[in-house]
Design an enzyme around this catalytic site. Structure first.
Site, PDB file in Angstrom:
ATOM      1  N   ILE B  14      46.002  86.282  78.114  1.00 39.49           N
ATOM      2  CA  ILE B  14      45.472  85.436  77.038  1.00 39.49           C
ATOM      3  C   ILE B  14      46.519  85.239  75.929  1.00 39.49           C
ATOM      4  O   ILE B  14      46.595  84.159  75.325  1.00 39.49           O
ATOM      5  CB  ILE B  14      44.136  85.991  76.475  1.00 39.49           C
ATOM      6  CG1 ILE B  14      43.404  84.932  75.653  1.00 39.49           C
ATOM      7  CG2 ILE B  14      44.360  87.260  75.636  1.00 39.49           C
ATOM      8  CD1 ILE B  14      42.892  83.784  76.464  1.00 39.49           C
ATOM      9  N   SER B  36      54.139  95.397  73.369  1.00 41.71           N
ATOM     10  CA  SER B  36      53.602  95.413  74.733  1.00 41.71           C
ATOM     11  C   SER B  36      53.845  96.789  75.321  1.00 41.71           C
ATOM     12  O   SER B  36      54.989  97.241  75.413  1.00 41.71           O
ATOM     13  CB  SER B  36      54.308  94.351  75.576  1.00 41.71           C
ATOM     14  OG  SER B  36      54.129  94.635  76.948  1.00 41.71           O
ATOM     15  N   LYS B  91      37.869  88.229  71.847  1.00 41.31           N
ATOM     16  CA  LYS B  91      36.486  88.528  72.196  1.00 41.31           C
ATOM     17  C   LYS B  91      36.417  89.424  73.436  1.00 41.31           C
ATOM     18  O   LYS B  91      37.251  89.233  74.308  1.00 41.31           O
ATOM     19  CB  LYS B  91      35.681  87.252  72.405  1.00 41.31           C
ATOM     20  CG  LYS B  91      36.264  86.322  73.499  1.00 41.31           C
ATOM     21  CD  LYS B  91      35.536  86.062  74.736  1.00 41.31           C
ATOM     22  CE  LYS B  91      35.272  86.882  75.862  1.00 41.31           C
ATOM     23  NZ  LYS B  91      35.143  86.321  77.181  1.00 41.31           N
ATOM     24  N   ASP B 169      31.154  89.146  80.568  1.00 39.96           N
ATOM     25  CA  ASP B 169      32.483  88.790  80.055  1.00 39.96           C
ATOM     26  C   ASP B 169      32.599  87.265  79.900  1.00 39.96           C
ATOM     27  O   ASP B 169      32.894  86.780  78.802  1.00 39.96           O
ATOM     28  CB  ASP B 169      33.589  89.367  80.961  1.00 39.96           C
ATOM     29  CG  ASP B 169      34.971  88.964  80.473  1.00 39.96           C
ATOM     30  OD1 ASP B 169      35.453  89.552  79.498  1.00 39.96           O
ATOM     31  OD2 ASP B 169      35.558  88.031  81.057  1.00 39.96           O
TER      32      ASP B 169
END
Lengths: 311, 311
Positions: B14, B36, B91, B169
């Protein structure tokens, strides 16, 4: 100041055992009316209704205590607020968190009091435990809530249905003490929920909590299959070495092995003193923390199937 | 006003697909750093870290976008706030409602912005649907969110674990549109959750809602077993006879059978415009309504076992 004119909606066991005698003994409340779908009446009430809508029409009623099963509490509370009444809610305050959130908005909008009661919080031992733990880091929390469902909930089919909460019906009392006494909020980290093969609600649950600070070992076990001695205990140990044990559902407190509070529970007396104060100052007290932990446990919990349960 | 110096924590799909290009295209943001765990870097960022704690130490970073899996969002967001950074949350914003509630308190305490993003809300068709429904009573709501999990979530084991949300989800995207467009709040009245025999998260769900007003027929069906055409549709009918259909995940809107909006989705562009505004005025936007509905569905939903699922 005149006594608060109050109505009770729902005349089940909790209303009979607690609300009615406690209201009668508190001079700041006057029982004006009761409503009972089953048509029960009560000698202390001036008015008796079968339909709670009729109770809500009485202009003298300042507040209502909603003692029905949780599934219908929201609809009744909403109508009560819209009729200009303040509301006391038995635990759990609604069927879902979203219903409770809507009552929060409506209480604000109507300028009325909404009071979510968590009866186990109204114990001197709980107050003292909160004071003793304030400011400390917690090393260990062990909640042990084990009781015999056959003894405490005979014939109550709704507690076994989806939305009936199962062992979280007593377990939420323990969680309401935990959220009260812990110096930092706790979160559900892991949960395992044991569902009998023939039921839609858990008979047992194991919860692991996390906290913002530290790496404490924080656990709860709820079990409805306990025969023999029943356990409603919360043990806490701080990083600094303080040990504390709440037992008998929050009415006894030992600190460092020494009994410091042992009192006959007077939870509902405390609830109505608090309600009196909230009504007098026109404020709401809506505490959703115990209910949120239950929803979180169901949301992230692992379901385990166990033996069928027959009464 | 200078551009907001931002860091991205978590460089998964994402972040790569949406956050990085959208930040690059928005002159009000400057990508200062990325972190990361897997050691990925990005050419646009001045600084690259493996440990997000190092990113949080950069005094120039005003805000971070947390794009990790949900299980670790709370801990990172909490540390970011305590380090004086504002926070954008993918989210769902946390693993549990209680974690999100704690972030709300912490945002207040630190005077920083917390922004819970629900990407499906950032569509012109959703805005127009909200306007069209404002003030009306709803007779019928039918949410149909059916997709092929093998296509959209290949190899993602965590979504099948307890706390991984399963079909909720994608389903929470639908719920985030519902909470946005409905003129009155809706509540979970009944839910049935279908768990594959070998999984700890549901593969399908049927929800029935209630609303404060009226007796509308309000339903949602989520299913991850859909092969062939995929469905991300929301149909609404008002008591007064207006019909409305949002399709393609909220990017197309038909009113009364006539296509009124059909736009290429630009959800993250809208999210970052909103974040810019919130940062500029120093306000938070913490919307827990879609997440609460998911928790409510798990809490009161009936679990049904269905065939094992193999990828």
């Amino acid at each position: 100041m005149a006594a608060h004119q109050i109505g009770i909606i729902g005349l089940g066991k909790i209303a009979q055992d607690q609300h009615l005698p406690v209201i009668k003994a508190n001079p700041n409340f006057e029982l004006l009316a009761v409503s009972s779908q089953r048509g029960l009446s009560h000698e202390d009430a001036k008015h008796t209704f079968q339909d709670y809508h009729d109770l809500l029409k009485l202009p003298e009623v300042e507040a209502v205590a909603i003692c029905t099963p949780p599934q219908v509490r929201y609809v009744i509370a909403r109508e009560a607020l819209l009729a200009g009444k303040s509301v006391l809610l038995e635990k759990p305050p609604a069927a879902t968190l979203s219903e409770l959130e809507d009552l929060r908005h409506l209480a604000d909008k109507m300028g009325k009091t909404v009071f979510t009661t968590w009866h186990s919080q109204y114990n001197k031992a709980v107050d003292e435990a909160k004071k003793a733990l304030a400011g400390w880091s917690i090393k260990r929390l062990q909640v042990t809530w084990k009781e015999d469902v056959r003894h405490w909930h005979p014939g109550q089919q709704w507690i076994w249905e989806a939305g009936g909460f199962g062992v979280f019906d007593p377990g939420i009392n323990a969680l309401s003490i935990v959220t009260r006494i812990m110096p930092e909020p706790v979160f559900i980290k892991n949960a395992s929920l044991e569902f009998p093969a023939n039921r839609d609600a858990p008979i047992a649950a194991n919860l692991t909590f996390s906290a913002s600070h530290g790496t404490g070992d924080l656990q709860a076990v709820f079990d409805w299959r306990q025969t023999g001695p029943q356990s409603w205990d919360i043990e806490v140990e701080t990083e600094a070495g303080l040990t504390l044990k709440l037992s008998h559902g929050g009415s006894c407190l030992e600190i460092g092995g020494r009994l410091v509070v042992q009192e006959k529970p007077a939870e509902y007396e405390g609830i109505y003193r608090r309600f009196d104060a909230l009504l007098t100052i026109g404020r709401s007290e809506i505490d959703d923390a115990p209910f949120r932990l239950v929803a979180d446990a169901f949301m992230i919990g692992k379901r385990v199937q166990v033996d069928a349960f027959e009464e």
